[in-house]
Design a protein around this motif. Structure first.
Motif, PDB file in Angstrom:
ATOM      1  N   ASP A 109       0.808  -1.218   0.000  1.00  0.00           N
ATOM      2  CA  ASP A 109       0.000   0.000   0.000  1.00  0.00           C
ATOM      3  C   ASP A 109       0.842   1.269   0.000  1.00  0.00           C
ATOM      4  O   ASP A 109       0.343   2.340   0.322  1.00  0.00           O
ATOM      5  CB  ASP A 109      -0.946   0.004   1.206  1.00  0.00           C
ATOM      6  CG  ASP A 109      -0.190  -0.027   2.542  1.00  0.00           C
ATOM      7  OD1 ASP A 109       1.022  -0.325   2.524  1.00  0.00           O
ATOM      8  OD2 ASP A 109      -0.818   0.224   3.577  1.00  0.00           O
ATOM      9  N   GLN A 156      -0.793   2.305  -9.840  1.00  0.00           N
ATOM     10  CA  GLN A 156      -1.982   1.525 -10.182  1.00  0.00           C
ATOM     11  C   GLN A 156      -3.076   2.425 -10.736  1.00  0.00           C
ATOM     12  O   GLN A 156      -3.723   2.095 -11.748  1.00  0.00           O
ATOM     13  CB  GLN A 156      -2.490   0.789  -8.940  1.00  0.00           C
ATOM     14  CG  GLN A 156      -1.625  -0.365  -8.495  1.00  0.00           C
ATOM     15  CD  GLN A 156      -2.081  -0.934  -7.165  1.00  0.00           C
ATOM     16  OE1 GLN A 156      -3.023  -0.453  -6.545  1.00  0.00           O
ATOM     17  NE2 GLN A 156      -1.397  -1.964  -6.710  1.00  0.00           N
ATOM     18  N   GLN A 174       0.464   2.702  -5.196  1.00  0.00           N
ATOM     19  CA  GLN A 174      -0.942   3.101  -5.295  1.00  0.00           C
ATOM     20  C   GLN A 174      -1.152   4.084  -6.436  1.00  0.00           C
ATOM     21  O   GLN A 174      -2.100   3.953  -7.224  1.00  0.00           O
ATOM     22  CB  GLN A 174      -1.402   3.717  -3.970  1.00  0.00           C
ATOM     23  CG  GLN A 174      -1.535   2.719  -2.835  1.00  0.00           C
ATOM     24  CD  GLN A 174      -2.087   3.369  -1.578  1.00  0.00           C
ATOM     25  OE1 GLN A 174      -1.799   4.524  -1.283  1.00  0.00           O
ATOM     26  NE2 GLN A 174      -2.878   2.627  -0.824  1.00  0.00           N
ATOM     27  N   TRP A 181       2.890   4.616  -1.299  1.00  0.00           N
ATOM     28  CA  TRP A 181       2.369   5.701  -2.137  1.00  0.00           C
ATOM     29  C   TRP A 181       2.634   5.482  -3.617  1.00  0.00           C
ATOM     30  O   TRP A 181       1.728   5.607  -4.438  1.00  0.00           O
ATOM     31  CB  TRP A 181       2.983   7.033  -1.679  1.00  0.00           C
ATOM     32  CG  TRP A 181       2.397   8.224  -2.369  1.00  0.00           C
ATOM     33  CD1 TRP A 181       1.227   8.857  -2.053  1.00  0.00           C
ATOM     34  CD2 TRP A 181       2.952   8.935  -3.486  1.00  0.00           C
ATOM     35  NE1 TRP A 181       1.016   9.927  -2.908  1.00  0.00           N
ATOM     36  CE2 TRP A 181       2.067   9.996  -3.795  1.00  0.00           C
ATOM     37  CE3 TRP A 181       4.111   8.789  -4.250  1.00  0.00           C
ATOM     38  CZ2 TRP A 181       2.296  10.895  -4.836  1.00  0.00           C
ATOM     39  CZ3 TRP A 181       4.347   9.679  -5.291  1.00  0.00           C
ATOM     40  CH2 TRP A 181       3.451  10.724  -5.573  1.00  0.00           C
TER      41      TRP A 181
END
Length: 295
Positions: free
Chosen positions: A146, A154, A151, A148
Motif C-alpha cells: 500500500d 496503479q 498506489q 504511495w
C-alpha cells in the motif's frame, strides 16, 4: 571494480540474475539455457510455451541450445515466444514468424560528466527544480503493497489503460535483492509530490516506475529525481541505465523527450517472434513475407 571493465555491455533486467530471483519468489517456472539465457515457461491451452524476454540470441547457437537438456526438459518441441534484445531478422530463416514490430528503448551511459551530457532544456528544468523547496529522500523500497508510489502507479495505469509489472513482482524483486530496489521520493513540505523507483542488476540499472502529481510536475520534481538517481547509481558502480521504451509518436512523445533529454540514446529491440521448431519448414515462407515488419 567497474573502472577496470568500462566496455561491459548493458545487462537487460529481464535476463539478470536479480530478475530470476524475483521470479522464483513468485513461483514462476523458469529455465536457463546452457549459455545462461533465462526462459519463462507456461502452459497455454495445453500447449507448452517458452518465453525469451530481452534475450541476446544468436543464429549460430539458438537451434542447438533449445535441443539440449535443461531443467524442465529441452525446448525444441515448445512454442517459443522470442523477444530479442537486438534486431534479429535472421529468425525468419529458422521459420519464426514476426508478430510485433520492434520497440525502441532509451539507454543512458552513467560514465563521464553526467551534467555535461544533459540537453540544454533538460538542464534548465533541473536547475529550476534545484531552486525549489523540494526535499528528496532515498530508501530501499519497503515490502508494503500500500505504499504511495505503487498506489499512484496503479491508478495511473487504470486511467491510461495500460498494464505494467504486477506489484507482486516488484515487491518480490525488492525482497529477493536487498538494496537493489531504490526508491527516490520528492516532498513539498510533508506531502509526496513525485517518486521514482530504480532497479539495480549486475553492472546496470533500470528506471522502473514513477509518478508525479500536478504540483510535482510544476516544480520539475521528476527531473530532480532522475538526476539524483543517475548520480547515485553512478557512485554505486552502475555503468548503464535502461530508461525503457521511448516512442516519439503520439501521447508518449513527451516522455520520450524527457528520457532522451538525459543524454540517452535510442536503439531498437528485436520485436516479438513466434517459433514452433517442428513447423519450421512450413512456416518459413510466411516468415519471409513478413520480414519488412521487423525493419
Amino acid at each position: 571494480m567497474f573502472d577496470a571493465c568500462p566496455d561491459l555491455p548493458p545487462t537487460p533486467l529481464q535476463q539478470s540474475d536479480e530478475y530470476r530471483k524475483a521470479l522464483a519468489l513468485t513461483k514462476t517456472q523458469t529455465s536457463a539455457l546452457e549459455d545462461g539465457t533465462l526462459v519463462l515457461r507456461r502452459k497455454l491451452a495445453g500447449v507448452s510455451v517458452a518465453m525469451f524476454p530481452r534475450a541476446q540470441l544468436s543464429l549460430d547457437t539458438l537451434a542447438v541450445l533449445i535441443r539440449k537438456p535443461i531443467k524442465g526438459g529441452s525446448l525444441h518441441k515448445h512454442l517459443l515466444v522470442l523477444n530479442p534484445d537486438q534486431p534479429a531478422p535472421w529468425l525468419g530463416k529458422l521459420g519464426a514468424v514476426p508478430v510485433m514490430t520492434p520497440q525502441h528503448i532509451a539507454e543512458l551511459s552513467l560514465q563521464g560528466d553526467l551534467r555535461a551530457q544533459l540537453h540544454q532544456k533538460w538542464r534548465n528544468r533541473l536547475r529550476f527544480a534545484e531552486q525549489q523547496d523540494l526535499r528528496i529522500t532515498r530508501q530501499n523500497m519497503t515490502l508494503k503493497p500500500d505504499q504511495w508510489l505503487l498506489q499512484q502507479n496503479q491508478a495511473q495505469q487504470k486511467e491510461r489503460g495500460y498494464n505494467g509489472w504486477p506489484d507482486a513482482l516488484t515487491l518480490a524483486y525488492a525482497k529477493a535483492n536487498p538494496g537493489c530496489a531504490k526508491l527516490f521520493t520528492a516532498f513539498s513540505g510533508k506531502t509526496p509530490v513525485a517518486a521514482m523507483l530504480f532497479l539495480r542488476h549486475g553492472h546496470s540499472a533500470t528506471y522502473h516506475i514513477s509518478h508525479s502529481t500536478a504540483l510535482g510536475r510544476s516544480l520539475a520534481a521528476h527531473n530532480l529525481l532522475m538526476w539524483q538517481g543517475m548520480c547515485w547509481l553512478a557512485t554505486k558502480g552502475a555503468l548503464h541505465l535502461d530508461l525503457g521504451v521511448a516512442s516519439t509518436e503520439g501521447s508518449a512523445a513527451g516522455l520520450a523527450r524527457f528520457k532522451l533529454g538525459t543524454g540517452a540514446t535510442m536503439r531498437p529491440l528485436g520485436g516479438t517472434w513466434l517459433w514452433w521448431p517442428p513447423m519450421r519448414g512450413m512456416l518459413r515462407p510466411l516468415s519471409l513475407l513478413d520480414q519488412n515488419l521487423m525493419k
